[in-house]
Motif scaffolding. Structure first.
Motif, PDB file in Angstrom:
ATOM      1  N   GLN A 144       0.827  -1.213   0.000  1.00  0.00           N
ATOM      2  CA  GLN A 144       0.000   0.000   0.000  1.00  0.00           C
ATOM      3  C   GLN A 144       0.858   1.260   0.000  1.00  0.00           C
ATOM      4  O   GLN A 144       0.572   2.214  -0.738  1.00  0.00           O
ATOM      5  CB  GLN A 144      -0.926   0.003   1.213  1.00  0.00           C
ATOM      6  CG  GLN A 144      -1.880   1.184   1.253  1.00  0.00           C
ATOM      7  CD  GLN A 144      -2.872   1.088   2.398  1.00  0.00           C
ATOM      8  OE1 GLN A 144      -2.898   0.107   3.118  1.00  0.00           O
ATOM      9  NE2 GLN A 144      -3.679   2.116   2.568  1.00  0.00           N
ATOM     10  N   LYS A 145       1.914   1.266   0.806  1.00  0.00           N
ATOM     11  CA  LYS A 145       2.770   2.448   0.879  1.00  0.00           C
ATOM     12  C   LYS A 145       3.484   2.684  -0.444  1.00  0.00           C
ATOM     13  O   LYS A 145       3.597   3.835  -0.912  1.00  0.00           O
ATOM     14  CB  LYS A 145       3.782   2.290   2.016  1.00  0.00           C
ATOM     15  CG  LYS A 145       4.527   3.569   2.346  1.00  0.00           C
ATOM     16  CD  LYS A 145       5.162   3.502   3.725  1.00  0.00           C
ATOM     17  CE  LYS A 145       5.721   4.864   4.122  1.00  0.00           C
ATOM     18  NZ  LYS A 145       6.217   4.883   5.515  1.00  0.00           N
ATOM     19  N   LEU A 146       3.970   1.612  -1.066  1.00  0.00           N
ATOM     20  CA  LEU A 146       4.643   1.741  -2.364  1.00  0.00           C
ATOM     21  C   LEU A 146       3.693   2.266  -3.429  1.00  0.00           C
ATOM     22  O   LEU A 146       4.038   3.170  -4.199  1.00  0.00           O
ATOM     23  CB  LEU A 146       5.211   0.386  -2.793  1.00  0.00           C
ATOM     24  CG  LEU A 146       6.528  -0.057  -2.146  1.00  0.00           C
ATOM     25  CD1 LEU A 146       6.812  -1.517  -2.478  1.00  0.00           C
ATOM     26  CD2 LEU A 146       7.685   0.825  -2.614  1.00  0.00           C
ATOM     27  N   GLU A 147       2.502   1.711  -3.486  1.00  0.00           N
ATOM     28  CA  GLU A 147       1.553   2.123  -4.518  1.00  0.00           C
ATOM     29  C   GLU A 147       1.082   3.561  -4.304  1.00  0.00           C
ATOM     30  O   GLU A 147       0.896   4.310  -5.276  1.00  0.00           O
ATOM     31  CB  GLU A 147       0.362   1.164  -4.538  1.00  0.00           C
ATOM     32  CG  GLU A 147       0.741  -0.219  -5.047  1.00  0.00           C
ATOM     33  CD  GLU A 147      -0.434  -1.149  -5.209  1.00  0.00           C
ATOM     34  OE1 GLU A 147      -0.267  -2.167  -5.903  1.00  0.00           O
ATOM     35  OE2 GLU A 147      -1.512  -0.870  -4.641  1.00  0.00           O
ATOM     36  N   ASN A 148       0.913   3.971  -3.080  1.00  0.00           N
ATOM     37  CA  ASN A 148       0.494   5.346  -2.805  1.00  0.00           C
ATOM     38  C   ASN A 148       1.553   6.355  -3.224  1.00  0.00           C
ATOM     39  O   ASN A 148       1.244   7.426  -3.745  1.00  0.00           O
ATOM     40  CB  ASN A 148       0.174   5.529  -1.317  1.00  0.00           C
ATOM     41  CG  ASN A 148      -1.101   4.828  -0.901  1.00  0.00           C
ATOM     42  OD1 ASN A 148      -1.936   4.473  -1.737  1.00  0.00           O
ATOM     43  ND2 ASN A 148      -1.256   4.601   0.389  1.00  0.00           N
ATOM     44  N   ILE A 149       2.827   6.015  -2.991  1.00  0.00           N
ATOM     45  CA  ILE A 149       3.909   6.960  -3.271  1.00  0.00           C
ATOM     46  C   ILE A 149       4.375   6.889  -4.730  1.00  0.00           C
ATOM     47  O   ILE A 149       4.559   7.916  -5.388  1.00  0.00           O
ATOM     48  CB  ILE A 149       5.096   6.699  -2.323  1.00  0.00           C
ATOM     49  CG1 ILE A 149       4.682   7.017  -0.879  1.00  0.00           C
ATOM     50  CG2 ILE A 149       6.313   7.538  -2.721  1.00  0.00           C
ATOM     51  CD1 ILE A 149       5.720   6.689   0.163  1.00  0.00           C
ATOM     52  N   LEU A 150       4.548   5.662  -5.247  1.00  0.00           N
ATOM     53  CA  LEU A 150       5.096   5.497  -6.590  1.00  0.00           C
ATOM     54  C   LEU A 150       4.032   5.526  -7.679  1.00  0.00           C
ATOM     55  O   LEU A 150       4.361   5.716  -8.860  1.00  0.00           O
ATOM     56  CB  LEU A 150       5.881   4.177  -6.675  1.00  0.00           C
ATOM     57  CG  LEU A 150       6.993   3.978  -5.643  1.00  0.00           C
ATOM     58  CD1 LEU A 150       7.676   2.631  -5.864  1.00  0.00           C
ATOM     59  CD2 LEU A 150       8.003   5.114  -5.700  1.00  0.00           C
ATOM     60  N   GLU A 151       2.787   5.286  -7.311  1.00  0.00           N
ATOM     61  CA  GLU A 151       1.668   5.242  -8.259  1.00  0.00           C
ATOM     62  C   GLU A 151       1.865   4.151  -9.317  1.00  0.00           C
ATOM     63  O   GLU A 151       1.505   4.320 -10.481  1.00  0.00           O
ATOM     64  CB  GLU A 151       1.464   6.613  -8.920  1.00  0.00           C
ATOM     65  CG  GLU A 151       1.132   7.718  -7.919  1.00  0.00           C
ATOM     66  CD  GLU A 151       0.988   9.076  -8.575  1.00  0.00           C
ATOM     67  OE1 GLU A 151       1.124   9.173  -9.809  1.00  0.00           O
ATOM     68  OE2 GLU A 151       0.752  10.055  -7.842  1.00  0.00           O
ATOM     69  N   LYS A 152       2.475   3.046  -8.885  1.00  0.00           N
ATOM     70  CA  LYS A 152       2.675   1.876  -9.736  1.00  0.00           C
ATOM     71  C   LYS A 152       2.096   0.647  -9.034  1.00  0.00           C
ATOM     72  O   LYS A 152       2.079   0.584  -7.805  1.00  0.00           O
ATOM     73  CB  LYS A 152       4.171   1.638 -10.010  1.00  0.00           C
ATOM     74  CG  LYS A 152       4.861   2.761 -10.785  1.00  0.00           C
ATOM     75  CD  LYS A 152       4.352   2.865 -12.205  1.00  0.00           C
ATOM     76  CE  LYS A 152       5.066   3.972 -12.975  1.00  0.00           C
ATOM     77  NZ  LYS A 152       4.533   4.111 -14.349  1.00  0.00           N
ATOM     78  N   VAL A 153       1.624  -0.296  -9.845  1.00  0.00           N
ATOM     79  CA  VAL A 153       1.121  -1.547  -9.269  1.00  0.00           C
ATOM     80  C   VAL A 153       2.284  -2.302  -8.636  1.00  0.00           C
ATOM     81  O   VAL A 153       3.370  -2.399  -9.217  1.00  0.00           O
ATOM     82  CB  VAL A 153       0.437  -2.410 -10.344  1.00  0.00           C
ATOM     83  CG1 VAL A 153       0.109  -3.798  -9.801  1.00  0.00           C
ATOM     84  CG2 VAL A 153      -0.833  -1.722 -10.845  1.00  0.00           C
ATOM     85  N   VAL A 154       2.053  -2.820  -7.455  1.00  0.00           N
ATOM     86  CA  VAL A 154       3.090  -3.549  -6.724  1.00  0.00           C
ATOM     87  C   VAL A 154       2.590  -4.955  -6.409  1.00  0.00           C
ATOM     88  O   VAL A 154       1.486  -5.130  -5.887  1.00  0.00           O
ATOM     89  CB  VAL A 154       3.456  -2.815  -5.414  1.00  0.00           C
ATOM     90  CG1 VAL A 154       4.421  -3.655  -4.580  1.00  0.00           C
ATOM     91  CG2 VAL A 154       4.058  -1.460  -5.720  1.00  0.00           C
TER      92      VAL A 154
END
Length: 401
Positions: free
Chosen positions: A254-264
């Protein structure tokens, strides 16, 4: 310049040694003279000479005793004993105390030159060795994270297989890892956005940012974070609180997707025999991630949409299709083709999987869990749970105790 100290109770010997050689031409500076053992000890401690000429028989402290007492201050100092023929037995004993050499009185210049040449060569070699060790230490310090990550990558790839070597390296890099631990492998899909806007990332910058985000997300854990050779971020953690649940992976995702705006994508697993089991477990997780990553963008985004909205009781195929901007019919066919599941089958799988995770909390009531995973009826939830798992929620929970 190398520092020279002369310790002899005979002024004539001290003057002779001071003048017999052009010390400056040898790169040597005479820094002091001592007329007795006590004074010699004080000057050795204060001046830290590189070369010490020392008579065996001196007032207050015997030369051999002096060598023993000076040893803590003579880490690199070369001790050359000055002795007479009647003291030859003492000279031999001095050699056993790791004295560099001895010179008989009266001092012959050619003999002294030979000893000094070897002494300077030995000092030069010691200095080169120290400089090399210092340089290696600096390199290790400045590149420690790269060296650490290389070891971890080789370990996961099976290139470092000896358990003793692995444990020794883990200790060297001060990496604490228990036998029972967990592993999380994360993959950022650089070509797949989480929203409708496309955000361009430089590959290296994206990997750098992703690793920083993961490190920040697991900062409170006893975790090791590093990147592998395939563009994944690997987390090895020892916190027992995460042994039976997957919140850590969801938190990182969730943190990665919120910041990077990429599917993780991620895979998370428990490891019971840490050092031995981790490489094989890592390969299994890569296989699962590859399967997830091979899905079409439409199906991947649809899964993401369902994973985020499964708790909505009225979630429908049309809602998901609209969310990923395709027709319901097309999405239904793609889900069946790539997942082997219908929309409702996958939604049910997600809901029951989440329900099982929630049942680890003994305070959560079954009807509360049913509502949290999207079922407005506890009866319907129980029937669905039993259909998927083979037992009722109550029986499952009893089996967990």
């Amino acid at each position: 310049m190398w520092k020279l100290l002369i310790a002899d109770d005979e002024p004539k010997i001290r003057r002779g040694l001071a003048k017999i050689m052009p010390w400056q031409e040898w790169g040597i500076e005479l820094v002091g003279e001592a007329e007795d053992g006590q004074r010699a000890l004080e000057q050795v401690e204060g001046l830290q000479p590189d070369i010490l000429f020392m008579d065996i028989n001196m007032p207050f402290i015997n030369g051999l005793d002096l060598i023993e007492q000076m040893r803590p201050y003579l880490q690199r100092c070369i001790v050359i004993v000055i002795t007479g023929y009647d003291e030859f037995a003492y000279a031999q004993k001095a050699l056993k105390l790791r004295v560099f050499d001895y010179i008989l009185k009266p001092v012959i210049k050619s003999k002294l030159e030979s000893v000094i040449a070897r002494a300077v060569e030995s000092l030069e070699q010691s200095r080169l060795k120290e400089e090399k060790q210092r340089w290696l230490g600096e390199q290790l310090q400045s590149h420690s994270s790269l060296i650490r990550d290389r070891f971890l990558m080789n370990w996961l790839e099976g290139l470092t297989q000896q358990e003793e070597e692995i444990r020794r390296s883990l200790n060297f890099f001060e990496l604490q890892l228990e036998e029972a631990c967990g592993m999380l492998v994360v993959k950022v899909m650089s070509h797949l956005d989480t929203g409708y806007t496309h955000r361009e990332w430089d590959k290296d910058l994206l990997e750098f940012a992703a690793r920083n985000v993961v490190e920040d997300a697991v900062r409170s854990e006893q975790a090791i974070v590093f990147g592998d050779q395939r563009g994944h971020i690997v987390v090895l953690y020892t916190s027992p609180v995460h042994m039976q649940r997957t919140e850590l992976g969801e938190k990182v995702q969730q943190k990665l997707e919120n910041i990077l705006e990429k599917v993780v994508l991620y895979e998370q697993s428990n490891v019971s025999n840490g050092v031995v089991e981790i490489p094989a477990k890592y390969m299994e997780m890569l296989t699962e991630l590859k399967k997830k990553g091979s899905l079409s963008p439409v199906v991947m985004l649809a899964k993401k949409y369902i994973d985020r909205n499964y708790h909505q009781p009225e979630l429908s195929l049309s809602d998901v299709a609209e969310g990923v901007q395709v027709s319901p019919t097309y999405l239904s066919k793609q889900l069946k083709r790539e997942l082997g599941l219908s929309f409702i089958d996958y939604l049910t799988e997600v809901r029951i999987r989440r329900a099982i995770q929630m049942m680890t909390d003994p305070a959560a009531k079954v009807y509360e869990i049913a509502e949290m995973v999207g079922y407005s009826s506890q009866h319907y939830f129980s029937n669905t749970f039993k259909k998927v798992t083979g037992i009722s929620p109550l029986m499952y929970r009893k089996g967990q105790r």
